[in-house]
Design an enzyme around this catalytic site. Sequence first.
Site, PDB file in Angstrom:
ATOM      1  N   TYR A 113      12.217 -18.709 -21.603  1.00 30.83           N
ATOM      2  CA  TYR A 113      11.235 -19.367 -20.743  1.00 30.83           C
ATOM      3  C   TYR A 113       9.819 -19.338 -21.320  1.00 30.83           C
ATOM      4  CZ  TYR A 113      14.910 -19.553 -17.255  1.00 30.83           C
ATOM      5  OH  TYR A 113      16.085 -19.826 -16.603  1.00 30.83           O
ATOM      6  N   ALA A 114       9.654 -18.740 -22.497  1.00 30.10           N
ATOM      7  CA  ALA A 114       8.321 -18.684 -23.117  1.00 30.10           C
ATOM      8  C   ALA A 114       7.944 -20.072 -23.636  1.00 30.10           C
ATOM      9  CB  ALA A 114       8.321 -17.673 -24.259  1.00 30.10           C
ATOM     10  N   GLN A 115       6.831 -20.595 -23.151  1.00 23.79           N
ATOM     11  CA  GLN A 115       6.437 -21.954 -23.522  1.00 23.79           C
ATOM     12  C   GLN A 115       5.460 -21.984 -24.694  1.00 23.79           C
ATOM     13  OE1 GLN A 115       4.774 -23.984 -20.133  1.00 23.79           O
ATOM     14  NE2 GLN A 115       6.746 -24.289 -19.150  1.00 23.79           N
ATOM     15  N   THR A 125      12.758 -14.638 -22.997  1.00 19.78           N
ATOM     16  CA  THR A 125      12.389 -15.371 -24.214  1.00 19.78           C
ATOM     17  C   THR A 125      12.575 -16.863 -24.018  1.00 19.78           C
ATOM     18  OG1 THR A 125      13.020 -13.512 -25.637  1.00 19.78           O
ATOM     19  CG2 THR A 125      12.960 -15.704 -26.662  1.00 19.78           C
ATOM     20  N   GLU A 144      -5.220 -20.727 -27.335  1.00 16.47           N
ATOM     21  CA  GLU A 144      -5.051 -20.331 -25.941  1.00 16.47           C
ATOM     22  C   GLU A 144      -6.156 -19.364 -25.542  1.00 16.47           C
ATOM     23  OE1 GLU A 144      -1.038 -18.954 -25.351  1.00 16.47           O
ATOM     24  OE2 GLU A 144      -0.160 -20.803 -26.126  1.00 16.47           O
ATOM     25  N   ARG A 174      -2.608  -8.404 -21.812  1.00 14.30           N
ATOM     26  CA  ARG A 174      -2.026  -9.012 -23.012  1.00 14.30           C
ATOM     27  C   ARG A 174      -2.766 -10.285 -23.406  1.00 14.30           C
ATOM     28  NH1 ARG A 174       1.866 -13.087 -23.996  1.00 14.30           N
ATOM     29  NH2 ARG A 174       2.272 -13.358 -21.774  1.00 14.30           N
ATOM     30  N   HIS A 207       0.054 -15.036 -14.556  1.00 14.50           N
ATOM     31  CA  HIS A 207      -0.322 -16.241 -15.301  1.00 14.50           C
ATOM     32  C   HIS A 207      -1.131 -17.113 -14.350  1.00 14.50           C
ATOM     33  CE1 HIS A 207      -0.266 -19.778 -17.784  1.00 14.50           C
ATOM     34  NE2 HIS A 207       0.305 -19.076 -18.754  1.00 14.50           N
ATOM     35  N   ASP A 254      15.192  -3.573 -15.118  1.00  9.39           N
ATOM     36  CA  ASP A 254      16.315  -2.632 -15.222  1.00  9.39           C
ATOM     37  C   ASP A 254      16.064  -1.521 -16.238  1.00  9.39           C
ATOM     38  OD1 ASP A 254      17.643  -4.341 -13.413  1.00  9.39           O
ATOM     39  OD2 ASP A 254      18.418  -5.559 -15.059  1.00  9.39           O
ATOM     40  N   HIS A 277       3.714 -12.705 -14.261  1.00  8.70           N
ATOM     41  CA  HIS A 277       4.159 -13.289 -15.519  1.00  8.70           C
ATOM     42  C   HIS A 277       4.618 -12.263 -16.557  1.00  8.70           C
ATOM     43  CE1 HIS A 277       4.393 -16.282 -18.672  1.00  8.70           C
ATOM     44  NE2 HIS A 277       3.493 -15.657 -19.408  1.00  8.70           N
ATOM     45  N   ARG A 327      -6.647 -14.136 -19.413  1.00 12.22           N
ATOM     46  CA  ARG A 327      -5.866 -14.437 -18.213  1.00 12.22           C
ATOM     47  C   ARG A 327      -6.291 -13.656 -16.980  1.00 12.22           C
ATOM     48  NH1 ARG A 327       0.207 -15.062 -20.854  1.00 12.22           N
ATOM     49  NH2 ARG A 327      -0.231 -17.005 -21.932  1.00 12.22           N
ATOM     50  N   GLY A 329       3.923 -20.136 -27.383  1.00 13.98           N
ATOM     51  CA  GLY A 329       4.188 -19.986 -28.800  1.00 13.98           C
ATOM     52  C   GLY A 329       4.008 -18.566 -29.288  1.00 13.98           C
TER      53      GLY A 329
END
Length: 532
Positions: free
Chosen positions: A46-48, A44, A116, A387, A244, A223, A352, A291, A50
Amino acid sequence: MYQTDFLVVGSGIAGLTYALKIADKFPGKKVTIITKSREDETNTKYAQGGVAVVNDLEHDSFEKHIEDTLIAGDGLCNEKVVEIVVKEGPARVNEIIEWGTNFDKNAAGNFANGREGGHSEFRVIHHKDVTGKEIERALLEAIHQRSNIEIISHCFVIDLITQHHLGYLVTKSTIGIECYGVYILNQQTKKIEKILSKITLLATGGNGQVYRATTNPVIATGDGVAMVYRAKGKIENMEFIQFHPTALHQPGENPSFLITEAVRGDGGILRNKQGEDFMHKYDPRLSLAPRDIVARAIDSEMKISGTEHVYLDCRHMDLQKFIHHFPNIYEKCKSLGIDITKDMIPVAPAAHYSCGGIKTNEWGQTSISNLYACGECASTGLHGANRLASNSLLEAMVFAHRCYLDAVEKIDQISFKQDIPDWDAGGTTEPKEMILITQSLKELKQVMSDYVGIVRTNTRLARAMRRLDMLHEETEALYAKTVLSPQLCELRNLITVGYLIVKGASFRHESRGLHYNTDYPEKSPLVQNIIL
């Protein structure tokens, strides 16, 4: 032995949202969050980009967001789940705002919506280019205000406790597998302990570290998926790994620095070695295609030119606007001597997001009783074969709420299982050579990156499976005879994840979404989920 009513494994947006709701509903019950690193070290953070959410019904609609999600998912989305997430999303976003999350606003006081790839409208709300970090901050502050929540950091979960640990034979066909808690390696005491719980939620994040280049933090080792697979739970669609398209090209950097898709949404243009805008050759949506298409296009251009990267051109963009919206990216580029007004940014695809994972129903229930999964480790049916950008944080919030709703109905019917044996570490010795673990990890990343990347073939997949079989055999032998360490457990989990990705890819005799196999370049008329 430690007992808790509700156990949460993972401290990202999914786990924290769920824990807050449970704690407020049951002030007299104990909620325990365990995390293998620091409490804020999560995917979370590192999510840029939005959160994709319909927040302007004058210009946008639920129907448009649903349609965009279904198109990106390439025929494999569960349409009911897509509708649930899109329509329940606004209420969940309002909750995290009430808990203190700040999103950027425009001069009129409305959300500064971004756009996006794959989105037909501007609907991505954000906090600069560090949205995940802001959400993580707000949720942790709220968590620390609840006296019935305990966070235990630096505890590595080894395995789920099921009937298997009571001496029963548990197989994939066993009916009524139950989760009673987990065995953990306490990294401070170096002892293996058991935590018993009535209800357990896995919110363990992704598995990007199975690849050489990934935007995921070093903790993203799959994990939760590996534990559920070992416990004979159902895993789904692991072949759909999203790369990504635009990670900053810095060989050897782990994790790779992400250049958010929102930069292309604001006008950034992809160019090849010759400086040519190449996306028109691949998709009419150009740099804002979904993507999977953009990543394959970049992969193709890199192979044509023999280079390790392409470029993202932001030289024509308004500098002050760029610095305001993307301060983190601007500073990172500046620190490397990249002047975005004069220089193009070197970018290349990096692993990603995992669209598959632990199979759940629409309430977050797994195939194992009293065990829920939420966030990236889960396969809810929202993402299908690919996604849609910025749908992940939304999914985590919506399903954390749904796991909470289902769990509160069941908690009073569940008792602690008291006859759980202690972990048996007899016959093990301290590992003599850490190189056995580190070298196997390097080999695994090499195999997955070279043979099971953006473009696959049957020959590559078969070769990858043979290499993984050998790594598995060696690592299991090491696991059986040495004292456990987080590094060994993570290696074991990553090998399991790699196996599941290759197995799913081998079973899928078509190209769909993120899975592209040159031996089966077309989509199959048979639309199916691969369950392992």
